[in-house]
Design a protein around this motif. Structure first.
Motif, PDB file in Angstrom:
ATOM      1  N   LYS A 118      39.094  39.150  21.738  1.00 19.92           N
ATOM      2  CA  LYS A 118      40.417  38.082  21.788  1.00 19.92           C
ATOM      3  C   LYS A 118      41.461  38.277  22.963  1.00 19.92           C
ATOM      4  CE  LYS A 118      40.398  36.575  17.167  1.00 19.92           C
ATOM      5  NZ  LYS A 118      40.195  34.961  17.327  1.00 19.92           N
ATOM      6  N   PHE A 119      41.398  39.624  23.454  1.00 19.40           N
ATOM      7  CA  PHE A 119      42.232  40.165  24.582  1.00 19.40           C
ATOM      8  C   PHE A 119      41.342  40.211  25.760  1.00 19.40           C
ATOM      9  CE2 PHE A 119      43.826  40.970  20.570  1.00 19.40           C
ATOM     10  CZ  PHE A 119      45.151  40.708  20.576  1.00 19.40           C
ATOM     11  N   LYS A 120      40.230  39.549  26.019  1.00 16.84           N
ATOM     12  CA  LYS A 120      39.464  39.782  27.270  1.00 16.84           C
ATOM     13  C   LYS A 120      40.287  39.500  28.433  1.00 16.84           C
ATOM     14  CE  LYS A 120      35.082  38.592  29.264  1.00 16.84           C
ATOM     15  NZ  LYS A 120      35.693  38.581  30.604  1.00 16.84           N
ATOM     16  N   GLU A 121      41.142  38.378  28.348  1.00 15.74           N
ATOM     17  CA  GLU A 121      41.835  37.920  29.542  1.00 15.74           C
ATOM     18  C   GLU A 121      42.829  39.174  30.018  1.00 15.74           C
ATOM     19  OE1 GLU A 121      43.621  34.113  29.236  1.00 15.74           O
ATOM     20  OE2 GLU A 121      41.626  33.096  29.049  1.00 15.74           O
ATOM     21  N   VAL A 122      43.467  39.794  28.996  1.00 17.63           N
ATOM     22  CA  VAL A 122      44.431  40.758  29.206  1.00 17.63           C
ATOM     23  C   VAL A 122      43.708  42.108  30.026  1.00 17.63           C
ATOM     24  CG1 VAL A 122      46.026  42.338  28.136  1.00 17.63           C
ATOM     25  CG2 VAL A 122      45.981  40.078  27.063  1.00 17.63           C
ATOM     26  N   TYR A 123      42.479  42.508  29.364  1.00 19.59           N
ATOM     27  CA  TYR A 123      41.724  43.472  29.958  1.00 19.59           C
ATOM     28  C   TYR A 123      41.217  43.253  31.097  1.00 19.59           C
ATOM     29  CZ  TYR A 123      42.539  46.989  26.245  1.00 19.59           C
ATOM     30  OH  TYR A 123      42.967  47.913  25.392  1.00 19.59           O
ATOM     31  N   ASP A 124      40.855  42.030  31.563  1.00 15.17           N
ATOM     32  CA  ASP A 124      40.365  41.397  32.933  1.00 15.17           C
ATOM     33  C   ASP A 124      41.611  41.660  33.738  1.00 15.17           C
ATOM     34  OD1 ASP A 124      37.892  40.929  32.006  1.00 15.17           O
ATOM     35  OD2 ASP A 124      38.326  38.747  31.755  1.00 15.17           O
ATOM     36  N   TYR A 125      42.728  41.415  33.681  1.00 16.71           N
ATOM     37  CA  TYR A 125      43.849  41.660  34.416  1.00 16.71           C
ATOM     38  C   TYR A 125      44.165  42.836  34.764  1.00 16.71           C
ATOM     39  CZ  TYR A 125      48.419  40.774  36.389  1.00 16.71           C
ATOM     40  OH  TYR A 125      49.667  40.791  37.625  1.00 16.71           O
ATOM     41  N   ALA A 126      44.103  43.941  33.778  1.00 14.87           N
ATOM     42  CA  ALA A 126      44.187  45.116  33.885  1.00 14.87           C
ATOM     43  C   ALA A 126      43.016  45.954  34.804  1.00 14.87           C
ATOM     44  CB  ALA A 126      44.136  46.122  32.663  1.00 14.87           C
ATOM     45  N   HIS A 127      41.910  45.290  34.454  1.00 10.99           N
ATOM     46  CA  HIS A 127      40.651  45.723  35.345  1.00 10.99           C
ATOM     47  C   HIS A 127      40.899  45.263  36.853  1.00 10.99           C
ATOM     48  CE1 HIS A 127      36.573  47.258  35.428  1.00 10.99           C
ATOM     49  NE2 HIS A 127      36.125  46.059  36.050  1.00 10.99           N
ATOM     50  N   GLN A 128      41.233  44.213  37.095  1.00  9.82           N
ATOM     51  CA  GLN A 128      41.416  43.785  38.465  1.00  9.82           C
ATOM     52  C   GLN A 128      42.704  44.203  39.147  1.00  9.82           C
ATOM     53  OE1 GLN A 128      42.017  39.674  37.423  1.00  9.82           O
ATOM     54  NE2 GLN A 128      39.958  39.129  36.581  1.00  9.82           N
ATOM     55  N   HIS A 129      43.280  45.123  38.449  1.00  6.39           N
ATOM     56  CA  HIS A 129      44.522  45.565  39.201  1.00  6.39           C
ATOM     57  C   HIS A 129      44.684  47.294  38.817  1.00  6.39           C
ATOM     58  CE1 HIS A 129      46.020  41.558  38.819  1.00  6.39           C
ATOM     59  NE2 HIS A 129      46.766  41.713  39.845  1.00  6.39           N
ATOM     60  N   PHE A 130      43.315  47.683  38.699  1.00  9.37           N
ATOM     61  CA  PHE A 130      43.121  49.044  38.850  1.00  9.37           C
ATOM     62  C   PHE A 130      44.064  49.985  37.785  1.00  9.37           C
ATOM     63  CE2 PHE A 130      42.269  47.332  43.217  1.00  9.37           C
ATOM     64  CZ  PHE A 130      41.078  47.692  43.026  1.00  9.37           C
ATOM     65  N   LEU A 131      44.233  49.285  36.626  1.00  6.40           N
ATOM     66  CA  LEU A 131      44.675  49.976  35.380  1.00  6.40           C
ATOM     67  C   LEU A 131      43.683  50.472  34.550  1.00  6.40           C
ATOM     68  CD1 LEU A 131      47.697  50.721  34.348  1.00  6.40           C
ATOM     69  CD2 LEU A 131      47.549  48.539  33.004  1.00  6.40           C
ATOM     70  N   LEU A 132      43.622  51.733  34.171  1.00  6.12           N
ATOM     71  CA  LEU A 132      42.264  52.037  33.268  1.00  6.12           C
ATOM     72  C   LEU A 132      42.467  51.558  32.074  1.00  6.12           C
ATOM     73  CD1 LEU A 132      41.863  55.407  35.287  1.00  6.12           C
ATOM     74  CD2 LEU A 132      40.502  53.327  35.321  1.00  6.12           C
ATOM     75  N   LYS A 133      41.363  51.605  31.246  1.00  6.91           N
ATOM     76  CA  LYS A 133      41.518  51.093  29.893  1.00  6.91           C
ATOM     77  C   LYS A 133      40.996  51.964  28.928  1.00  6.91           C
ATOM     78  CE  LYS A 133      39.394  49.013  32.499  1.00  6.91           C
ATOM     79  NZ  LYS A 133      39.385  49.206  33.964  1.00  6.91           N
TER      80      LYS A 133
END
Length: 410
Positions: free
Chosen positions: A225-240
């Motif tokens: 459900k939070f895929k878009e949130v994690y996509d944003y982190a991924h695209q901005h080099f914030l680790l997960k």
């Protein structure tokens, strides 16, 4: 099975990558903060709070989480946030932990009526950690004794489940403003605001916000459900990292990796418990768990292992040797020993290592590998070259300590 002394475990360099700020306050500090802010507590002594709230054992996850209402209440104050972060760093340094990643949910601590917005919360926490870093790295321990310097990162937690009322001042206001939206829409919006603000503050002010986490009830609130949130982190080099497989089956871990680009998994407790798999499309749960474990081992997706916490939230476990950590070791997975919540679980990182080393067969070379994962799989607030050099410094110090205690670490 080799035996490792308490002194050796405390002396060796360590990293804690799963460390909740609001679950790791000093209890006497909590009492003092509550008195200052006039926050009512069930007891006004350390002993009373240990008897009623922060217990040696808990009946279930709900009871385990009960104390967070008090810790969050006293942390809705900038000075208290700075003090708590500073003391947490000192407590770790006192037992040989020279790298920590402190995580918390800023939106649980924000209170706009007090001027406590996201930026203020983050600056306050960073101020405490940075003060400890400056003091320790200029001390005799580093300058003269050659111990590794102290470094830290901050991981911000998005909440996957929030009550519509009474969760925190921030969420109360958000639900009121968006009263015509579905609850999950509000929760996802808050998560997206969190990740955007985290990237902004990291880039504009250099605050070492190194990662994003997803915390809260797993069942019914899948990571997808939070895929878009994690996509944003991924695209901005914030680790997960993602809390996954703590109270749900292995498919939760798979989802965190595939849908949220997880670099690490928090807990992963259910990975080797195929009976917890609920997806009817998985015909052979045992084979699914094994394949997923092999995939994670091959990709070196590290698991943040919190033994005491898992025992306390899974009271059905009668013996520590029943913990899936044994299977993680058997499958050669990248595991990092962590505390989760030092106050709630009444533990330290040295205690967690002692628990692991006393009950599982971990030779010195394997122990060094585990320690190394803490420095190699962390979300270091610097370049990859700097991270490698720091890890090298820490592992060279491990060899010195091991040799001093009569071990050949290789």
């Amino acid at each position: 099975m080799p035996r490792y002394s308490t002194d050796f475990i405390r002396a060796m360099p360590k990293a804690d990558l799963h460390l909740h700020l609001d679950g790791s306050l000093r209890l006497d500090t909590l009492l003092a903060m509550a008195k200052t802010l006039k926050v009512p507590l069930p007891a006004d002594t350390v002993e009373g709070m240990q008897a009623q709230v922060f217990k040696p054992a808990y009946q279930n996850l709900g009871e385990y989480l009960h104390g967070f209402q008090y810790t969050c209440a006293v942390l809705r104050d900038a000075d208290h946030l700075t003090q708590a972060a500073y003391e947490l760093a000192l407590d770790n340094l006192a037992e040989g932990v020279n790298y920590i990643e402190v995580r918390f949910a800023p939106q649980l601590l924000m209170d706009l009526s007090k001027g406590l917005d996201f930026d203020t919360v983050m600056r306050a926490v960073n101020a405490g950690l940075h003060r400890a870093e400056l003091e320790y790295n200029s001390s005799a321990a580093v300058v003269e004794q050659g111990k590794p310097p102290f470094r830290y990162g901050i991981i911000n937690c998005a909440m996957r489940m929030v009550a519509a009322k009474g969760f925190s001042p921030y969420y109360d206001q958000l639900f009121q403003l968006m009263r015509d939206f579905e609850p999950m829409q509000v929760i996802k919006l808050a998560a997206m605001e969190l990740v955007r603000a985290s990237v902004r503050l990291r880039d504009d002010e250099g605050i070492p916000i190194v990662g994003l986490d997803l915390a809260g009830q797993e069942s019914g609130y899948p990571a997808s459900k939070f895929k878009e949130v994690y996509d944003y982190a991924h695209q901005h080099f914030l680790l997960k990292t993602v809390h996954a497989g703590e109270a749900y089956g292995a498919e939760s871990v798979f989802e965190a990796i595939t849908e949220c680009h997880a670099d690490r998994i928090g807990h992963g407790y259910s990975l080797f418990l195929p009976e917890r798999i609920q997806d009817p499309a998985i015909a052979d749960p045992a084979a699914y768990s094994q394949r997923l474990a092999s995939f994670m081992a091959d990709k070196r997706i590290a698991i943040e292992v919190c033994l005491t916490s898992n025992l306390q939230t899974n009271p059905a476990i009668a013996d520590i040797r029943q913990h899936p950590f044994a299977e993680m070791l058997k499958n050669r997975m990248a595991t990092v020993i962590c505390t989760d919540n030092r106050l709630v679980s009444n533990t330290t990182l040295s205690n967690e290592y002692q628990l692991a080393l006393d009950h599982f067969d971990i030779p010195i070379k394997r122990l060094k590998d585990m320690v190394a994962y803490g420095f190699k799989k962390n979300f270091f607030p610097g370049s990859y070259v700097e991270k490698r050099q720091y890890a090298k410094t820490c592992l060279q110090y491990f060899d010195r300590v091991a040799q001093h205690y009569g071990f050949i670490s290789g």
